[in-house]
Design a protein around this motif. Structure first.
Motif, PDB file in Angstrom:
ATOM      1  N   VAL A 130       0.843  -1.194   0.000  1.00 38.46           N
ATOM      2  CA  VAL A 130       0.000   0.000   0.000  1.00 38.46           C
ATOM      3  C   VAL A 130       0.884   1.252   0.000  1.00 38.46           C
ATOM      4  N   VAL A 131       0.557   2.192  -0.859  1.00 40.43           N
ATOM      5  CA  VAL A 131       1.323   3.440  -0.971  1.00 40.43           C
ATOM      6  C   VAL A 131       1.039   4.322   0.253  1.00 40.43           C
ATOM      7  N   GLN A 132       2.110   4.694   0.969  1.00 34.56           N
ATOM      8  CA  GLN A 132       1.996   5.525   2.163  1.00 34.56           C
ATOM      9  C   GLN A 132       2.501   6.951   1.951  1.00 34.56           C
ATOM     10  N   VAL A 133       3.439   7.136   1.030  1.00 30.16           N
ATOM     11  CA  VAL A 133       4.000   8.458   0.752  1.00 30.16           C
ATOM     12  C   VAL A 133       4.086   8.630  -0.762  1.00 30.16           C
ATOM     13  N   ALA A 134       3.699   9.799  -1.234  1.00 32.54           N
ATOM     14  CA  ALA A 134       3.822  10.135  -2.655  1.00 32.54           C
ATOM     15  C   ALA A 134       4.279  11.584  -2.757  1.00 32.54           C
ATOM     16  N   GLU A 135       5.328  11.805  -3.537  1.00 30.72           N
ATOM     17  CA  GLU A 135       5.848  13.152  -3.739  1.00 30.72           C
ATOM     18  C   GLU A 135       6.258  13.273  -5.201  1.00 30.72           C
ATOM     19  N   VAL A 136       5.794  14.318  -5.870  1.00 29.29           N
ATOM     20  CA  VAL A 136       6.084  14.506  -7.284  1.00 29.29           C
ATOM     21  C   VAL A 136       6.671  15.897  -7.490  1.00 29.29           C
ATOM     22  N   HIS A 137       7.747  15.943  -8.279  1.00 29.14           N
ATOM     23  CA  HIS A 137       8.441  17.203  -8.571  1.00 29.14           C
ATOM     24  C   HIS A 137       8.379  17.486 -10.069  1.00 29.14           C
ATOM     25  N   ALA A 138       8.470  18.746 -10.432  1.00 32.67           N
ATOM     26  CA  ALA A 138       8.600  19.137 -11.832  1.00 32.67           C
ATOM     27  C   ALA A 138       9.961  18.665 -12.338  1.00 32.67           C
ATOM     28  N   GLU A 139      10.075  18.536 -13.638  1.00 31.56           N
ATOM     29  CA  GLU A 139      11.276  17.967 -14.251  1.00 31.56           C
ATOM     30  C   GLU A 139      12.562  18.679 -13.850  1.00 31.56           C
ATOM     31  N   GLY A 140      12.546  19.979 -13.689  1.00 26.51           N
ATOM     32  CA  GLY A 140      13.757  20.719 -13.397  1.00 26.51           C
ATOM     33  C   GLY A 140      14.166  20.753 -11.931  1.00 26.51           C
ATOM     34  N   ILE A 141      13.397  20.104 -11.058  1.00 24.08           N
ATOM     35  CA  ILE A 141      13.675  20.152  -9.621  1.00 24.08           C
ATOM     36  C   ILE A 141      14.142  18.788  -9.140  1.00 24.08           C
ATOM     37  N   GLY A 142      15.423  18.684  -8.825  1.00 21.24           N
ATOM     38  CA  GLY A 142      15.981  17.434  -8.313  1.00 21.24           C
ATOM     39  C   GLY A 142      15.590  17.198  -6.873  1.00 21.24           C
ATOM     40  N   ARG A 143      15.563  15.924  -6.493  1.00 20.60           N
ATOM     41  CA  ARG A 143      15.183  15.531  -5.135  1.00 20.60           C
ATOM     42  C   ARG A 143      16.406  15.312  -4.253  1.00 20.60           C
ATOM     43  N   ASP A 144      16.184  15.356  -2.950  1.00 24.38           N
ATOM     44  CA  ASP A 144      17.205  15.091  -1.948  1.00 24.38           C
ATOM     45  C   ASP A 144      16.827  13.799  -1.239  1.00 24.38           C
ATOM     46  N   ALA A 145      17.564  12.735  -1.485  1.00 22.50           N
ATOM     47  CA  ALA A 145      17.227  11.417  -0.943  1.00 22.50           C
ATOM     48  C   ALA A 145      17.337  11.338   0.572  1.00 22.50           C
ATOM     49  N   SER A 146      18.092  12.239   1.196  1.00 29.15           N
ATOM     50  CA  SER A 146      18.226  12.175   2.656  1.00 29.15           C
ATOM     51  C   SER A 146      16.880  12.394   3.352  1.00 29.15           C
ATOM     52  N   GLY A 147      15.977  13.122   2.717  1.00 28.50           N
ATOM     53  CA  GLY A 147      14.650  13.345   3.280  1.00 28.50           C
ATOM     54  C   GLY A 147      13.807  12.083   3.348  1.00 28.50           C
ATOM     55  N   LEU A 148      14.185  11.069   2.594  1.00 30.62           N
ATOM     56  CA  LEU A 148      13.434   9.810   2.620  1.00 30.62           C
ATOM     57  C   LEU A 148      13.567   9.085   3.956  1.00 30.62           C
ATOM     58  N   ILE A 149      14.670   9.290   4.652  1.00 33.97           N
ATOM     59  CA  ILE A 149      14.911   8.574   5.899  1.00 33.97           C
ATOM     60  C   ILE A 149      13.826   8.907   6.930  1.00 33.97           C
TER      61      ILE A 149
END
Length: 187
Positions: A130-149
């Protein structure tokens, strides 16, 4: 429509991992926590920085019981070629799903139909699929994986402790809330 609270729909896709091709399906997401990161395309600009950053957090996510998958609409063959030619992607040891059928991006509502590409979408899926978290960014905005913790830890806490919720900026070991009429207007 939001995918939060929905079960992962059936799919089958080819993937690349550590020099091998393998088949991945929704069954791979069951019985463990899963982090699924969609990105637009191999051999691009922001994508390798994100996937390398995700690799840098991979061991921390695995310690928390999560498996990591990246996914684009490229083929598993393209993933192999990218892995062999890019210094950043060459570090990746998690599974890279290739989905030219566009099934997964469609299921997770991150498909840009006109382009046949996925948006930058990050999903945390519980052991029940079951999906508990969903986050979507525009193409030009990179994500920071440290926030996943912290997001993963909060999702795991709520999963194990029904009736409790994690407030903003919650960190493991911090106080949680037990929603009730007594809290209304007092926070």
């Amino acid at each position: 429509m939001s995918v939060i609270g929905t079960k992962v729909k059936p799919f089958k896709a080819q993937a690349y991992k550590n020099g091998d091709f393998l088949e991945v399906s929704e069954e791979n997401f069951k019985g463990q926590w899963t982090v699924l990161c969609f990105y637009p395309a191999d051999f691009t600009f922001v994508c390798p920085t994100e996937l390398e950053d995700l690799q840098n957090e991979y061991s921390n996510l695995k310690e928390l019981g999560a498996e990591v998958y990246s996914c684009s609409t490229d083929t598993h063959f393209t993933h192999k070629a990218w892995h062999e030619s890019s210094e950043a992607i060459g570090k990746v040891t998690y599974t890279m799903i290739g989905d030219p059928s566009l099934t997964l991006p469609s299921h997770f509502e991150v498909l840009r139909v006109e382009q046949g590409l996925a948006d930058r979408g990050t999903f945390i899926i519980d052991p029940d699929g079951v999906v508990q978290v969903a986050e979507v960014h525009a193409e030009g905005i990179g994500r920071d994986a440290s926030g996943l913790i912290d997001k993963l830890k909060a999702a795991q806490y709520v999963y194990k402790n029904p009736g409790e919720v994690c407030p903003a900026k919650w960190k493991e070991g911090s106080e949680t809330l037990k929603p009730s009429i007594d809290l209304v207007g007092k926070i």
